[in-house]
Scaffold this active site. Sequence first.
Site, PDB file in Angstrom:
ATOM      1  N   TYR A 281       0.835  -1.207   0.000  1.00 43.52           N
ATOM      2  CA  TYR A 281       0.000   0.000   0.000  1.00 43.52           C
ATOM      3  C   TYR A 281       0.870   1.257   0.000  1.00 43.52           C
ATOM      4  CZ  TYR A 281      -4.163   2.816   1.218  1.00 43.52           C
ATOM      5  OH  TYR A 281      -5.200   3.707   1.229  1.00 43.52           O
ATOM      6  N   TYR A 329      -2.027   4.554 -10.254  1.00 44.28           N
ATOM      7  CA  TYR A 329      -3.087   3.765 -10.901  1.00 44.28           C
ATOM      8  C   TYR A 329      -4.450   4.240 -10.416  1.00 44.28           C
ATOM      9  CZ  TYR A 329      -5.864  -0.681 -10.143  1.00 44.28           C
ATOM     10  OH  TYR A 329      -6.809  -1.649  -9.965  1.00 44.28           O
TER      11      TYR A 329
END
Lengths: 382, 140
Positions: A281, A329
């Site tokens: 993450y 993204y």
Amino acid sequence: MDGLRRKVALVGVDESDELGYLPHKVALQLHAEAARNALADAGLKKDEVDGLFTAGVSTAVVAEYLGLRPRYTDTTTVGGASFLMHVEHAAAAIAAGLCQVALITHGQTGYSNRSRGVRPAVDPTLPAAQFEAPYGVAGPPSVYSLACTRHMHQYGTTHHQLAEIAVATRKWATLNPKAMMRDPITIEDVLNSRWISYPFHLLDCCLVTDAGGAVVVTSAERARDLRKKPVYLLGCGEAHHHALISQMEDLTTMTAAQVSGKQAFQMAGLGPKDIHVAEVYDSFTYTVLMSLEDLGFCAKGEGGAFVSGQRTAPGGNFPLNTSGGGLSYTHPGMFGIFTIIEAVRQLRGECGPRQVRGAQVVLCHGTGGSLSSAATLILGTG
Amino acid sequence: MAEYRKPIPIPSPETAPFWEASKKRELLIQRCQECGRFYFYPRPLCPHCLSPHVEWVRASGRGTLYTYNINYRATYPGFAADVPYVMAIVELEEGVRLMTNLVDVKPDPDQIKIGMAVEVVFEDVTPDISLPKFRPASRG
Ligand SMILES: [Zn+2]
């Protein structure tokens, strides 16, 4: 400790129909699109779902919207790590016979909420309202930057080293047609981008988008005759150690991640050297750097050196955040589920130009809240 | 005087003594009478041992800068006039940490040093609430 090793498989994954800026959609629709797409990916029918997991909104709300009647539900909401925890919880529930087909959904409109005036309600009796908000603590940039400053002070970590992560992650994004930011950037671009919260430049920070994602988990046995090659859960771990950043014991070290990572590796019977791809993450460049240390990929304080020289970029020897991550993204607010989706795709060999050859073991790691919660999954093909 | 538009603490039953003391320029923390440890933020059960036998203690108000950041965006509209402003976590002499703002210093990494000595000052934000903030220590 075998625990949940190889008891369940991840059999369906997908995003919502669209990712990005979606003012024409609300979060629940993104849950539903992702759920439908992930079930289709698995070759399972909606009516076979008997376990439902989500974060940020009650499973009762999501189940009603999707027309589901689960017999096992879990709304664990501890930030972006939640969805990785859901995999662990789903595995335990499936192993115990409490459900057979677990659906984990996420939908969030972090971008569109701004223009819709959606703001999380703050309970004035909570410690955050009295002891952090009055000083301007608001949102992750103002929180994670406090930890980064301390790490730079204590270990000599540099802006340049942090920028290495942003640049490498962007290179992966150029290979992912679903990524929002696909123009290459340089270290100088990162260092010249405007300050958000020192020591973070704009390009040290993740995107804010609208997106949904879903993952389907079932027993290893049931997975054998489904559509896609099963991806097995080999190890998992989770922990949370505080809620407020001012209560974190050591701002350079996420003890919760040390706990979740160690357990996941032990359960899998593997170590950091066995990992072919890592999906970690990246709310900020710093989040990744610290997580790599706490997971044991390098020693504490050596994260900066570890990521230097574009080591995590395509062609480097440590493929990291191959989707383009939250940095490039998508990042609707909680990113965890997208680490799982990309990991499964890498293990199936579905990633086209960004496919890491020979990827058989992938680590996913989520961080949530104010560096509060951590969850680690180790997934594999065998 | 312009209206104060930043988040204002609303004292709760367990924190009221802290805010009343702040009004009088006193920084209160708590100590557990059973395990002897200091802690912050205020709560009636010790977070170390869950004992209800806890006492309020006046902290010296001296400490060191544990970490900081410099914020260039006002996530709350009330901070718009302040950017760039410095948030800090201060470690008090008694060993507990708290969130605060560092004031009376240029928002410049060359001027702010982790580990520097700091001392409490109180900013009156409403007739009922004074916020403890910290500035570089005047001596030592
Ligand atoms: Zn105690």
